[in-house]
Write a protein that holds these residues in place. Structure first.
Motif, PDB file in Angstrom:
ATOM      1  N   MET A   3     -96.919  42.689 -49.115  1.00 28.12           N
ATOM      2  CA  MET A   3     -98.103  42.125 -50.023  1.00 28.12           C
ATOM      3  C   MET A   3     -98.688  40.547 -49.262  1.00 28.12           C
ATOM      4  O   MET A   3     -97.781  39.995 -48.620  1.00 28.12           O
ATOM      5  N   ASP A   7    -101.981  38.062 -52.573  1.00 30.26           N
ATOM      6  CA  ASP A   7    -101.258  38.967 -53.827  1.00 30.26           C
ATOM      7  C   ASP A   7    -100.267  38.390 -54.574  1.00 30.26           C
ATOM      8  O   ASP A   7    -100.291  38.395 -55.612  1.00 30.26           O
ATOM      9  N   ARG A  11    -100.836  36.800 -58.411  1.00 24.46           N
ATOM     10  CA  ARG A  11    -100.040  37.394 -59.373  1.00 24.46           C
ATOM     11  C   ARG A  11     -99.273  36.445 -60.176  1.00 24.46           C
ATOM     12  O   ARG A  11     -98.891  36.592 -61.333  1.00 24.46           O
ATOM     13  N   ASP A  66    -101.537  45.371 -60.449  1.00 21.93           N
ATOM     14  CA  ASP A  66    -101.131  43.962 -59.943  1.00 21.93           C
ATOM     15  C   ASP A  66    -100.459  43.139 -61.236  1.00 21.93           C
ATOM     16  O   ASP A  66     -99.383  42.487 -60.942  1.00 21.93           O
ATOM     17  N   ASN A  84    -106.325  42.389 -58.903  1.00 17.45           N
ATOM     18  CA  ASN A  84    -106.990  41.324 -58.079  1.00 17.45           C
ATOM     19  C   ASN A  84    -107.722  42.078 -56.970  1.00 17.45           C
ATOM     20  O   ASN A  84    -107.119  42.823 -56.401  1.00 17.45           O
TER      21      ASN A  84
END
Length: 339
Positions: A3, A7, A11, A66, A84
């Motif tokens: 990731m 990301d 998150r 996500d 996202n």
């Protein structure tokens, strides 16, 4: 799959149920507080599963959302899925439709397994379908949050991906719309302060509205993760560096966070002016402007040269405007009055 920082940070940011609830309430329900953060529940983000073909072959479809939350309203629950997106995806409506379908499929598959185990079928129709007549599944709502600087020019519903259809064909076409938040141009009034500040910073960084931020946010403090995420989303190394240099602090001053970025912009403009002397590292904008004026005065004997300097400054101002700088900053750095 590894990731990216975006990301991970995005998150983590939306894991806060107060932010998550405000996001969906504002975008999907016009600000009405229908989703209550204290009633949000975590849900498995793994939507992967196998789909059986007519030939009894299993096709495995892998998908991990996500972020997913369940919300129990008056009695039943609904599923809210956050996706996202940092880049434009020209197949996004189909992708969202598949995410939603996988969610529905998984719930149906679970009911089928339970029914088969307990042998609760009332008739042959229920046995063949695997579900009882009165059984119902829960709605899934997917929201795509687009963080990019470029305007979203991709499709917003399945029909936008189709070839041109005659009117008679359109009437029977089953369309599928997606919910999209385009942060760069959003005019939503978010109630959660963290969400509101994040959107504000992203928009003003993209528009390079430094002077406006300085006037409005001189005494505004925001949580560090807001500053860091805004920097990562806009790929602003100066703001990211500022957040990392203040690891021990929970809240940061918004204007202080943009000072290094402002200094970089000023240096870029001064370099464009071509007045920095060899070996000179720091030069105030005011001094750069004075040097331009002095150059004009020294060359004033030749009208063409004076005109050339004025045109050079105007060209710099036009370049800055094309890059998205706000007028106040352009006038301050170049001495050109814009109308």
């Amino acid at each position: 799959m590894r990731m990216s920082n975006l990301d991970i940070l995005s998150r983590d940011f939306w894991k806060d149920n107060r932010r998550f609830a405000d996001l969906f309430n504002t975008v999907l329900y016009d600000g009405k507080q229908v989703i209550l953060p204290e009633k949000l529940m975590e849900a498995d983000s793994n939507l992967s599963g196998s789909i059986q073909t007519k030939k009894k072959e299993d096709v495995f479809v892998e998908r991990r959302a996500d972020l997913i939350r369940k919300f129990a309203g008056n009695s039943e629950y609904a599923i809210f899925l956050l996706e996202n997106q940092s880049h434009i995806h020209y197949g996004m409506p189909l992708r969202v439709m598949m995410y939603d379908a996988l969610g529905y499929r998984e719930e149906c598959a679970k009911k089928k397994r339970e029914n088969k185990k307990n042998a609760v079928y009332a008739n042959r129709d229920e046995f063949l379908s695997g579900m009882r007549k009165e059984e119902r599944i829960h709605p899934v709502f997917t929201l795509v949050v687009y963080y990019g600087e470029k305007p979203w020019d991709g499709p917003r519903r399945l029909k936008d991906m189709m070839v041109d259809m005659p009117k008679w064909m359109e009437k029977s076409f089953s369309d599928y719309s997606m919910n999209l938040l385009e942060i760069r141009s959003s005019e939503h009034a978010f109630q959660n302060e963290d969400v509101s500040r994040l959107v504000y910073m992203i928009q003003h960084i993209y528009r390079k509205q430094i002077e406006e931020m300085k006037k409005e946010c001189a005494d505004v403090y925001v949580k560090k993760d807001v500053i860091k995420l805004a920097g990562v989303i806009t790929e602003n190394e100066e703001i990211i560096k500022y957040a990392e240099e203040h690891k021990e602090e929970e809240v940061l001053n918004m204007c202080e966070a943009t000072k290094q970025w402002e200094e970089k912009i000023r240096n870029d403009v001064i370099n464009m002016m071509g007045v920095r002397k060899e070996g000179e590292e720091n030069l105030a904008p005011e001094e750069a402007i004075e040097r331009l004026k002095a150059a004009e005065k020294n060359e004033g004997i030749l009208e063409g040269k004076v005109k050339g300097k004025a045109e050079e400054k105007m060209e710099i101002a036009e370049k800055m405007k094309a890059e998205g700088f706000d007028n106040a900053l352009i006038e301050k750095l170049t001495g050109i009055l814009l109308h």
